[in-house]
Design a protein around this motif. Structure first.
Motif, PDB file in Angstrom:
ATOM      1  N   UNK A  72      23.296 -66.326  48.392  1.00 13.91           N
ATOM      2  CA  UNK A  72      22.262 -66.683  47.418  1.00 13.91           C
ATOM      3  C   UNK A  72      21.163 -65.624  47.360  1.00 13.91           C
ATOM      4  N   UNK A  73      20.815 -65.057  48.506  1.00 13.52           N
ATOM      5  CA  UNK A  73      19.794 -64.003  48.512  1.00 13.52           C
ATOM      6  C   UNK A  73      20.275 -62.759  47.779  1.00 13.52           C
ATOM      7  N   UNK A  74      21.499 -62.321  48.080  1.00 12.02           N
ATOM      8  CA  UNK A  74      22.068 -61.152  47.404  1.00 12.02           C
ATOM      9  C   UNK A  74      22.298 -61.397  45.931  1.00 12.02           C
ATOM     10  N   UNK A  75      22.780 -62.601  45.587  1.00 13.38           N
ATOM     11  CA  UNK A  75      23.001 -62.947  44.179  1.00 13.38           C
ATOM     12  C   UNK A  75      21.694 -62.964  43.404  1.00 13.38           C
ATOM     13  N   UNK A  76      20.654 -63.502  43.994  1.00 13.46           N
ATOM     14  CA  UNK A  76      19.348 -63.517  43.342  1.00 13.46           C
ATOM     15  C   UNK A  76      18.808 -62.110  43.130  1.00 13.46           C
ATOM     16  N   UNK A  77      19.016 -61.249  44.138  1.00 20.31           N
ATOM     17  CA  UNK A  77      18.577 -59.863  44.004  1.00 20.31           C
ATOM     18  C   UNK A  77      19.323 -59.167  42.879  1.00 20.31           C
ATOM     19  N   UNK A  78      20.648 -59.339  42.807  1.00 19.63           N
ATOM     20  CA  UNK A  78      21.438 -58.680  41.759  1.00 19.63           C
ATOM     21  C   UNK A  78      21.076 -59.191  40.365  1.00 19.63           C
ATOM     22  N   UNK A  79      20.866 -60.493  40.217  1.00 21.66           N
ATOM     23  CA  UNK A  79      20.485 -61.043  38.909  1.00 21.66           C
ATOM     24  C   UNK A  79      19.108 -60.519  38.511  1.00 21.66           C
TER      25      UNK A  79
ATOM     26  N   UNK B 117      18.292 -58.175  35.241  1.00 28.76           N
ATOM     27  CA  UNK B 117      17.350 -58.591  34.208  1.00 28.76           C
ATOM     28  C   UNK B 117      16.179 -57.622  34.071  1.00 28.76           C
ATOM     29  N   UNK B 118      15.816 -56.939  35.142  1.00 24.47           N
ATOM     30  CA  UNK B 118      14.678 -56.023  35.098  1.00 24.47           C
ATOM     31  C   UNK B 118      15.086 -54.569  34.848  1.00 24.47           C
ATOM     32  N   UNK B 119      16.360 -54.287  34.675  1.00 22.43           N
ATOM     33  CA  UNK B 119      16.822 -52.913  34.468  1.00 22.43           C
ATOM     34  C   UNK B 119      16.209 -52.296  33.216  1.00 22.43           C
ATOM     35  N   UNK B 120      16.142 -53.073  32.134  1.00 20.98           N
ATOM     36  CA  UNK B 120      15.581 -52.553  30.882  1.00 20.98           C
ATOM     37  C   UNK B 120      14.098 -52.215  31.050  1.00 20.98           C
ATOM     38  N   UNK B 121      13.393 -53.081  31.739  1.00 23.29           N
ATOM     39  CA  UNK B 121      11.958 -52.835  31.952  1.00 23.29           C
ATOM     40  C   UNK B 121      11.737 -51.601  32.825  1.00 23.29           C
TER      41      UNK B 121
END
Length: 109
Positions: free
Chosen positions: A29-36, A40-44
């Motif tokens: 869950x920690x790794x999945x949250x980091x990847x999501x 989502x923040x890649x564009x920013x």
């Protein structure tokens, strides 16, 4: 943070009974949250990096205007060109003056 501690206190018997399963779910869950979040923040992040790059270019342009402009290279090829200066310059013979009879052009008859 207080809620997390209260949750762990209430379920400590379950966590202590199965520590491997708890650690596995925590990593997933920690790794999945980091990847999501990263996705989502890649564009920013890309937008901020492009703004920084543009600002760096503007600063370089402004600094470049204050400096002396670069001199262009000479168009005269200097590679292979030599200049020979004798230690004692020789006197060149003076051209002989032609007598008036040999001159062409305005002749008086």
């Amino acid at each position: 943070m207080h809620d997390l501690i209260a949750f762990l206190e209430a379920n400590s018997a379950l966590v202590l009974a199965n520590p491997v399963v708890f650690a596995t779910f925590a990593v997933l869950f920690g790794g999945g949250g980091f990847l999501v979040g990263r996705y989502l923040l890649t564009e920013r992040i890309a937008n901020l990096e492009s703004r920084i790059a543009r600002r760096d270019e503007e600063i370089a342009d402004l600094k470049g205007e204050q400096k002396v402009p670069k001199r262009e290279l000479s168009m005269v090829p200097l590679i292979g060109a030599t200049a020979i200066y004798p230690s004692k310059p020789e006197r060149l013979p003076m051209p002989a003056a032609r007598p008036p009879a040999e001159r062409k052009g305005n002749q008086c008859v």
